[in-house]
Scaffold this motif. Sequence first.
Motif, PDB file in Angstrom:
ATOM      1  N   ASP A  58      12.515 -15.846  -2.741  1.00  0.00           N
ATOM      2  CA  ASP A  58      11.298 -16.622  -2.976  1.00  0.00           C
ATOM      3  C   ASP A  58      10.460 -16.720  -1.704  1.00  0.00           C
ATOM      4  O   ASP A  58       9.376 -17.277  -1.710  1.00  0.00           O
ATOM      5  N   ASP A  59      10.992 -16.179  -0.607  1.00  0.00           N
ATOM      6  CA  ASP A  59      10.268 -16.273   0.658  1.00  0.00           C
ATOM      7  C   ASP A  59       9.061 -15.354   0.694  1.00  0.00           C
ATOM      8  O   ASP A  59       8.171 -15.519   1.510  1.00  0.00           O
ATOM      9  N   VAL A  60       9.096 -14.357  -0.173  1.00  0.00           N
ATOM     10  CA  VAL A  60       8.068 -13.331  -0.133  1.00  0.00           C
ATOM     11  C   VAL A  60       7.417 -13.221  -1.505  1.00  0.00           C
ATOM     12  O   VAL A  60       8.098 -13.209  -2.519  1.00  0.00           O
ATOM     13  N   GLU A  61       6.088 -13.171  -1.516  1.00  0.00           N
ATOM     14  CA  GLU A  61       5.369 -13.077  -2.781  1.00  0.00           C
ATOM     15  C   GLU A  61       4.388 -11.900  -2.697  1.00  0.00           C
ATOM     16  O   GLU A  61       3.588 -11.818  -1.764  1.00  0.00           O
ATOM     17  N   VAL A  62       4.504 -10.986  -3.653  1.00  0.00           N
ATOM     18  CA  VAL A  62       3.606  -9.832  -3.647  1.00  0.00           C
ATOM     19  C   VAL A  62       2.292 -10.249  -4.304  1.00  0.00           C
ATOM     20  O   VAL A  62       2.270 -10.636  -5.469  1.00  0.00           O
ATOM     21  N   VAL A  63       1.195 -10.184  -3.556  1.00  0.00           N
ATOM     22  CA  VAL A  63      -0.085 -10.662  -4.094  1.00  0.00           C
ATOM     23  C   VAL A  63      -1.002  -9.525  -4.530  1.00  0.00           C
ATOM     24  O   VAL A  63      -2.049  -9.764  -5.112  1.00  0.00           O
ATOM     25  N   GLY A  64      -0.626  -8.297  -4.236  1.00  0.00           N
ATOM     26  CA  GLY A  64      -1.486  -7.203  -4.660  1.00  0.00           C
ATOM     27  C   GLY A  64      -0.932  -5.882  -4.195  1.00  0.00           C
ATOM     28  O   GLY A  64      -0.008  -5.841  -3.383  1.00  0.00           O
ATOM     29  N   GLU A  65      -1.481  -4.806  -4.752  1.00  0.00           N
ATOM     30  CA  GLU A  65      -1.049  -3.495  -4.312  1.00  0.00           C
ATOM     31  C   GLU A  65      -2.202  -2.518  -4.424  1.00  0.00           C
ATOM     32  O   GLU A  65      -3.176  -2.769  -5.135  1.00  0.00           O
ATOM     33  N   ALA A  66      -2.088  -1.412  -3.696  1.00  0.00           N
ATOM     34  CA  ALA A  66      -3.140  -0.409  -3.704  1.00  0.00           C
ATOM     35  C   ALA A  66      -2.517   0.960  -3.549  1.00  0.00           C
ATOM     36  O   ALA A  66      -1.453   1.108  -2.949  1.00  0.00           O
ATOM     37  N   GLY A  67      -3.170   1.946  -4.143  1.00  0.00           N
ATOM     38  CA  GLY A  67      -2.626   3.299  -4.131  1.00  0.00           C
ATOM     39  C   GLY A  67      -3.425   4.288  -3.304  1.00  0.00           C
ATOM     40  O   GLY A  67      -3.097   5.455  -3.265  1.00  0.00           O
ATOM     41  N   SER A  68      -4.499   3.813  -2.672  1.00  0.00           N
ATOM     42  CA  SER A  68      -5.275   4.731  -1.834  1.00  0.00           C
ATOM     43  C   SER A  68      -5.876   3.955  -0.674  1.00  0.00           C
ATOM     44  O   SER A  68      -5.866   2.727  -0.671  1.00  0.00           O
ATOM     45  N   VAL A  69      -6.404   4.685   0.282  1.00  0.00           N
ATOM     46  CA  VAL A  69      -6.955   4.039   1.473  1.00  0.00           C
ATOM     47  C   VAL A  69      -8.116   3.111   1.091  1.00  0.00           C
ATOM     48  O   VAL A  69      -8.167   1.955   1.520  1.00  0.00           O
ATOM     49  N   ALA A  70      -9.022   3.623   0.237  1.00  0.00           N
ATOM     50  CA  ALA A  70     -10.194   2.825  -0.128  1.00  0.00           C
ATOM     51  C   ALA A  70      -9.787   1.554  -0.875  1.00  0.00           C
ATOM     52  O   ALA A  70     -10.253   0.455  -0.562  1.00  0.00           O
ATOM     53  N   GLU A  71      -8.873   1.727  -1.856  1.00  0.00           N
ATOM     54  CA  GLU A  71      -8.374   0.570  -2.608  1.00  0.00           C
ATOM     55  C   GLU A  71      -7.738  -0.440  -1.663  1.00  0.00           C
ATOM     56  O   GLU A  71      -7.936  -1.653  -1.805  1.00  0.00           O
ATOM     57  N   ALA A  72      -6.958   0.089  -0.726  1.00  0.00           N
ATOM     58  CA  ALA A  72      -6.240  -0.800   0.186  1.00  0.00           C
ATOM     59  C   ALA A  72      -7.215  -1.618   1.023  1.00  0.00           C
ATOM     60  O   ALA A  72      -7.052  -2.831   1.164  1.00  0.00           O
ATOM     61  N   VAL A  73      -8.235  -0.941   1.554  1.00  0.00           N
ATOM     62  CA  VAL A  73      -9.193  -1.658   2.398  1.00  0.00           C
ATOM     63  C   VAL A  73      -9.872  -2.760   1.595  1.00  0.00           C
ATOM     64  O   VAL A  73      -9.959  -3.916   2.032  1.00  0.00           O
ATOM     65  N   ALA A  74     -10.309  -2.423   0.366  1.00  0.00           N
ATOM     66  CA  ALA A  74     -10.965  -3.425  -0.478  1.00  0.00           C
ATOM     67  C   ALA A  74     -10.008  -4.557  -0.820  1.00  0.00           C
ATOM     68  O   ALA A  74     -10.356  -5.743  -0.705  1.00  0.00           O
ATOM     69  N   VAL A 130       0.855  -1.189   0.000  1.00  0.00           N
ATOM     70  CA  VAL A 130       0.000   0.000   0.000  1.00  0.00           C
ATOM     71  C   VAL A 130       0.889   1.235   0.000  1.00  0.00           C
ATOM     72  O   VAL A 130       1.651   1.460   0.945  1.00  0.00           O
ATOM     73  N   ASP A 131       0.833   1.991  -1.084  1.00  0.00           N
ATOM     74  CA  ASP A 131       1.621   3.222  -1.175  1.00  0.00           C
ATOM     75  C   ASP A 131       1.005   4.063  -2.275  1.00  0.00           C
ATOM     76  O   ASP A 131       0.618   3.538  -3.319  1.00  0.00           O
ATOM     77  N   ASP A 132       0.898   5.376  -2.034  1.00  0.00           N
ATOM     78  CA  ASP A 132       0.259   6.198  -3.064  1.00  0.00           C
ATOM     79  C   ASP A 132       1.210   6.554  -4.203  1.00  0.00           C
ATOM     80  O   ASP A 132       0.796   7.173  -5.164  1.00  0.00           O
ATOM     81  N   HIS A 133       2.480   6.158  -4.101  1.00  0.00           N
ATOM     82  CA  HIS A 133       3.402   6.401  -5.214  1.00  0.00           C
ATOM     83  C   HIS A 133       3.591   5.121  -6.024  1.00  0.00           C
ATOM     84  O   HIS A 133       4.204   4.173  -5.536  1.00  0.00           O
ATOM     85  N   GLY A 134       3.042   5.124  -7.241  1.00  0.00           N
ATOM     86  CA  GLY A 134       3.117   3.938  -8.084  1.00  0.00           C
ATOM     87  C   GLY A 134       4.545   3.509  -8.349  1.00  0.00           C
ATOM     88  O   GLY A 134       4.854   2.312  -8.380  1.00  0.00           O
ATOM     89  N   LEU A 135       5.413   4.496  -8.518  1.00  0.00           N
ATOM     90  CA  LEU A 135       6.811   4.217  -8.812  1.00  0.00           C
ATOM     91  C   LEU A 135       7.452   3.426  -7.675  1.00  0.00           C
ATOM     92  O   LEU A 135       8.183   2.461  -7.896  1.00  0.00           O
ATOM     93  N   PHE A 136       7.127   3.838  -6.456  1.00  0.00           N
ATOM     94  CA  PHE A 136       7.714   3.164  -5.308  1.00  0.00           C
ATOM     95  C   PHE A 136       7.191   1.733  -5.194  1.00  0.00           C
ATOM     96  O   PHE A 136       7.953   0.800  -4.946  1.00  0.00           O
ATOM     97  N   ARG A 137       5.870   1.560  -5.431  1.00  0.00           N
ATOM     98  CA  ARG A 137       5.295   0.207  -5.390  1.00  0.00           C
ATOM     99  C   ARG A 137       5.993  -0.698  -6.389  1.00  0.00           C
ATOM    100  O   ARG A 137       6.382  -1.822  -6.079  1.00  0.00           O
TER     101      ARG A 137
END
Lengths: 233, 435
Positions: free
Chosen positions: A44-60, A25-32
């Motif tokens: 391989d220990d960590v897998e990114v399953v999703g990302e969000a750029g705003s509070v509402a997106e993150a909650v959903a 969760v970060d509002d800067h797309g570049l950083f994500r």
Amino acid sequence: MTEEGPVAEETDETTTKRPVRVFLVDDHGLFRAGVRAELDQITDDVEVVGEAGSVAEAVAGITHRKPDVVLLDVHMPDGGGAEVLRKVRPELPEVVFLALSVSDAAEDVIAVIRAGARGYVTKTISSQELVQAVVRVSEGDAVFSPRLAGFVLDAFADRPGAAPISDPELDLLTPRERDVLRLLARGYAYKEIAAELFISVKTVETHVSSVLRKTQLSNRYELSRWASDRRLV
Amino acid sequence: MVETDERRSVATQDAERTALVPDDGRMRRRRTGRAIAGVAGGLADHLQLPVLWVRIAFAALAACGGAGILAYGLLWVFVRQQSNEQPQEVSGKERQQAFGLVALGIALAVAAGTLSGIVNGWVAAGLGVTLVGVAVVWREADESQRRRWRDASRAGGVRGVVFGGGGGTALVRVLTGAALVTTGIAVFVFRALALDQVQFALVAVVAALVGVAVLTVPWWLRLVRDLGDERTARIRTEERAEIAAHLHDSVLQTLALIQKQPDVSREVLRLARGQERQLRGWLYGPSGYGKGIAAGSDPKKPAPETLSGAIGNAAGEVEDSFAIKVHHVVVGDCPVDDKLRALVKAAREAMVNAAKHAEVGEVSVYAEVETGQVTVFVRDRGKGFDPDGVSPDRHGLADSIRGRMDRNGGTVRLRSAPGEGTEVQLSMPLATANT
């Protein structure tokens, strides 16, 4: 670095360990994009399953994906990381939050910790250290950066003229916890702390977790002030 | 149905806007649900009383030599209108009631005046007509103010200032008001007073001046308030310009430098670190931009040098000179005296040693102010060395650190072994126990 030591090896008996599922969760797309690329690349220990750029997106997104760990930016429009924590944690208490921010201002750090994050690291952290931190919080441990340890020490300091202690159980650190925090602030890894204090890594983890719990629940004046400045309480 | 929905949505928007704008606790005149100027309504909102009580109070006060009318007029002049419209439900009955109370107030004032013999009928009539005229003109001024807010534009010229884009009807209303005021004053001057010619001329001139002054009150006020608003806007613009200038001078220059030498990673790192530190200092530092005025201290008066600041500066200098990262954490704080200055210098020397010899990119510095002493740890995870094997001709540790600390009553502890990094622990007793 293998600072988990023998204790960590004992805990993961299963050799086919499931990777830790991480949500960004970060509002800067570049950083994500940067974090995702680095995490995918180095481990391989960590897998990114999703990302969000705003509070509402993150909650959903978090409610939908149910990740193990959420890497949470502190500063975002519409209330920032603390708002995400407030909205998601009551419904999904098993999701662990690790705050990741460019800010190391005391009020920001304390605010997300008070809202329930299991740790706080700054964005200048190296990728290896970030992976370690993610794995560690996913195992239920707390992650303190040296600076966060410093803030907590500062807030729990016994200053002359400070407000009277209302709950000694929560509002004081034990001498041992203080020692552990001090070493954390000096930049020691858990294993080094264990060696320095002649205790096991597991004990260090216990101390750190209990400090985190006290930070989140304590009535200390300094903590309350930070929280109320940020309208957290 | 559609209309009510629309109105409701407007109402909620307004409510949200009101919630967003911090309430400064000042009284504001109502813009909707008013009888004359919204003074009674505003006062009722401010005091959290039913508006009817306030109106009755004004009417009752009007009987006391017109005090209620005077008070109403003064509040009208000096209290601003609400700048946003919160719809108030006003029933026809309440409106009737309000106008009835206005009439009652004026009647009471006139009756009380006449009965007590201070004024005769003509004076009362003249004053009454003048008051009505004044009310008409001021109300028109309120309306034009409102139109200006709504259109968010400033109509130019005198006409714009007077009528605020209200068009012909506004002109008619203002002229009617002015005519009423003139008539009232004329009645007052001609019929109420028995005067000889010289006195008459004087009184006429004074009365005309008073009339003009009273009629133009709203526009004078607006001029003054516009001036204030413009000053605020200018300050804000200047502030924005200052931020832009700062970003230009620092961040953009650094980014340009970084783009020029993208291959020299050490240099890029050094520039980025230096810039980050500078920006952080500017944003969150003691006189920092992000702290605002609320932080209290006078920005012109430099803050006294503190230990955390001194350690931060030392760490920054080492970062800049050697292109390494120095993490520094300071717990507690105190003002710096000579002993602590020596401590900071010794710590800086320890950081420099680590930067030069440890061959790592990171040094941790931790300082803690305790009751009675200050302790600083400087630590690296570098190659380390054998403390006993240092050749006697190396003076860095011996002179700059140990010598300096010994002279000031401090102690040095050194922990290092080849391959295990180095940690220098410096302690300095504090001169006064109260820090």
